[in-house]
Design a protein around this motif. Structure first.
Motif, short mmCIF file in Angstrom:
data_model
loop_
_atom_site.label_atom_id
_atom_site.label_comp_id
_atom_site.label_asym_id
_atom_site.label_seq_id
_atom_site.Cartn_x
_atom_site.Cartn_y
_atom_site.Cartn_z
N CYS A 252 43.67 43.19 41.14
CA CYS A 252 44.87 42.53 40.92
C CYS A 252 44.86 42.48 39.78
CB CYS A 252 44.90 41.58 41.97
SG CYS A 252 45.03 41.81 44.04
N ASP A 253 46.70 42.10 38.81
CA ASP A 253 46.49 41.68 37.79
C ASP A 253 46.81 40.02 38.10
OD1 ASP A 253 47.79 41.06 35.50
OD2 ASP A 253 49.08 42.84 35.03
N GLU A 254 45.80 39.15 37.42
CA GLU A 254 46.07 37.68 38.16
C GLU A 254 46.63 37.19 36.79
OE1 GLU A 254 45.85 36.03 41.03
OE2 GLU A 254 45.96 37.92 42.06
N ILE A 255 47.56 38.20 36.20
CA ILE A 255 47.29 37.05 34.65
C ILE A 255 48.59 36.37 34.72
CG2 ILE A 255 48.28 37.70 32.12
CD1 ILE A 255 46.77 40.39 33.05
N GLN A 256 49.60 36.00 35.39
CA GLN A 256 50.52 35.72 35.16
C GLN A 256 50.44 34.66 36.91
OE1 GLN A 256 55.26 35.63 35.00
NE2 GLN A 256 54.73 36.15 33.45
N CYS A 257 50.24 35.54 37.99
CA CYS A 257 50.45 34.95 39.71
C CYS A 257 48.82 33.45 39.77
CB CYS A 257 50.30 35.66 40.23
SG CYS A 257 49.26 36.89 40.58
N ILE A 274 43.75 39.24 51.82
CA ILE A 274 43.20 40.84 50.95
C ILE A 274 41.85 40.18 49.75
CG2 ILE A 274 44.45 42.06 51.27
CD1 ILE A 274 45.29 41.71 48.38
N THR A 275 41.08 40.93 50.32
CA THR A 275 39.69 40.67 48.77
C THR A 275 40.09 41.88 48.10
OG1 THR A 275 38.51 39.13 49.87
CG2 THR A 275 38.20 40.13 47.90
N PRO A 276 40.14 42.22 46.60
CA PRO A 276 40.07 43.33 45.67
C PRO A 276 39.01 43.66 45.45
CG PRO A 276 41.33 41.61 44.41
CD PRO A 276 41.23 40.87 45.85
N ASP A 277 38.69 44.36 44.66
CA ASP A 277 37.61 44.58 43.71
C ASP A 277 37.44 44.34 42.08
OD1 ASP A 277 36.42 46.63 45.87
OD2 ASP A 277 38.29 47.57 45.86
N VAL A 278 38.66 44.35 41.42
CA VAL A 278 38.55 44.23 40.17
C VAL A 278 40.10 42.84 40.28
CG1 VAL A 278 38.84 45.18 37.80
CG2 VAL A 278 37.68 46.41 39.32
N VAL A 279 39.61 42.33 39.63
CA VAL A 279 40.97 41.24 39.26
C VAL A 279 40.79 40.70 37.60
CG1 VAL A 279 40.99 38.54 39.68
CG2 VAL A 279 39.90 39.82 41.47
N THR A 280 42.21 40.93 37.16
CA THR A 280 42.56 40.79 35.19
C THR A 280 42.65 39.40 35.53
OG1 THR A 280 44.04 41.96 35.28
CG2 THR A 280 42.16 42.66 34.45
N ILE A 281 42.26 38.57 34.20
CA ILE A 281 42.45 37.06 34.62
C ILE A 281 43.08 36.95 32.36
CG2 ILE A 281 41.99 34.57 34.62
CD1 ILE A 281 39.78 36.39 36.54
N ALA A 282 43.68 36.00 32.59
CA ALA A 282 44.34 35.63 31.58
C ALA A 282 45.14 34.17 31.47
CB ALA A 282 44.67 36.70 30.41
#
Length: 425
Positions: A252-257, A274-282
């Motif tokens: 999940c690309d969570e960079i904006q949300c 849901i629960t993903p395996d990888v999350v990106t944050i910025a």
């Protein structure tokens, strides 16, 4: 330095990669910024969703000032204060909707931006697939050559969604399924496939055709750059099921949300069961200071070993100080409820404005589609005269990403000024 002087210097010495608005911003506090002529603007852009605590928040300023007097940078060759503390705090936020008995640590890699966080995720997904394939071959008694062959034949395709946005490096651009953004920079790295957002049948068909070659699916649970388009719970839950069945990762690309932008929960994926395996944050993780993170479940993160990835400045002393102050303020200040309530109020009030056809979003991540008689770029420019910083993502789409400290009073001021602009069209 005045706006005119700055514009002339930037025109002469900067690459012209931005069509900047005709204003020079020199200071800010909370929801407001001030230009070189002393004019004040309400900020509904917040550095493209990055200034989560508002401009010059006292906790952030104090943390950066103290750290700058103590130690600025030493590299990742060494341990530094509070880096592990920030990683633990983010792990706790990622586990916020996981039953307590099922929680395991998330392990993070610190970067400087969202694009770098996504690059890390792509590398991790492909390496994890290779190591899984090699481990299976070894468990079956394969010889060294067969193990190496299994590793090289491992799944490598990363699936992303149409109209997604994951960054502007070559790999993240290849993942960004927008041909208009890609064309000028081909050839791009291969190994990416695309599928329509919220089309369950298309996603199932893609896995039926190429499932054995897919190592990961990356989604923005709420697409930001395309104009704030949320995924459906059914679509995301299908992606989770298919990736689990095939041994692929859900990223999940969570960079904006992420980071409370959607309200209610810390991250966007937590709104969809849901629960993903990888999350990106910025973006909002350090309230405007450059910071990115790639977080993975413990067993996935274990695929990285020393030397597999790195960054000179990622997780530096200053970035960690900014993130520590930001995460603490967001976690302890009741911000989730405020974002949810103010966002709902803002969406409700938007519908009463002239020329508004549709309003969508979660929390304080909101888009408004205007009718054919209104131009979003024109509204953004007129907003400057009305004391508003606004943003558009398309010819008829306005996007609103205010600081998370935005109040109903700020929304009222926005609606009054924006209504005045729209009523003249």
């Amino acid at each position: 330095m005045s706006y005119v002087e700055e514009r002339e210097l930037e025109s002469a010495y900067l690459m012209q990669t931005y069509a900047r608005k005709p204003v020079e911003l020199v200071s800010g506090r909370g929801m407001e910024v001030v230009d070189d002529a002393g004019r004040t603007y309400l900020d509904f852009v917040s550095g493209v969703g990055a200034v989560s605590l508002g401009h010059c928040h006292p906790a952030l300023v104090a943390a950066l000032e103290e750290q700058a007097r103590t130690l600025v940078h030493v590299s990742n060759y060494y341990y530094i204060e509070h880096r592990g503390e920030v990683a633990r705090a983010v792990s706790d936020l990622l586990n916020a909707c996981v039953p307590e008995a099922e929680r395991t640590p998330w392990r993070s890699f610190f970067a400087n931006s969202g694009a770098e966080a996504n690059e890390c995720a792509f590398k991790l997904a492909r390496l994890h697939a290779k190591k899984r394939a090699a481990a299976r071959a070894e468990a079956e008694g394969a010889d060294e050559a067969a193990v190496a062959a299994a590793r090289e034949a491992a799944p490598r395709i990363i699936v992303t969604l149409d109209a997604s946005f994951h960054g502007r490096t070559l790999a993240t651009l290849a993942a960004t399924a927008q041909p208009a953004k890609q064309e000028a920079f081909r050839p791009l790295p291969d190994g990416f496939a695309r599928t329509p957002i919220n089309d369950v049948a298309a996603l199932e068909a893609l896995f039926e055709a190429q499932g054995d070659a897919i190592c990961a699916v990356m989604v923005e649970c709420v697409q930001g750059e395309s104009g704030v388009h949320p995924c459906t719970a059914e679509f995301l839950q299908t992606a989770r099921r298919l990736t689990e069945e095939r041994g692929a990762l859900l990223m999940c690309d969570e960079i904006q949300c992420g980071m409370f932008r959607c309200g209610t929960h810390p991250f966007g994926f937590q709104h969809f069961g849901i629960t993903p395996d990888v999350v990106t944050i910025a973006k909002g993780i350090a309230s405007g200071f450059p910071m990115g993170m790639c977080a993975a479940r413990e067993e996935v993160a274990a695929s990285f070993t020393p030397g597999d990835h790195g960054s000179t400045f990622g997780g530096s002393c200053l970035a960690v100080a900014a993130a520590r102050a930001t995460v603490r303020e967001l976690s302890e200040g009741g911000i989730a409820e405020q974002v949810e309530q103010v966002g709902a109020y803002m969406r409700e009030r938007m519908y009463a404005l002239p020329h508004v056809e549709q309003v969508r979003g979660l929390g304080l991540m909101i888009a408004v589609d205007l009718d054919a008689d209104a131009s979003a770029p024109d509204v953004v420019l007129k907003g400057l005269d009305a004391g508003l910083l606004l943003n558009f993502t398309g010819p008829r789409t306005l996007r609103f990403l205010p600081p998370l400290i935005c109040t109903r009073e700020d929304v009222d001021a926005l609606i009054e000024r924006l209504g005045g602009i729209l009523s003249t069209l």
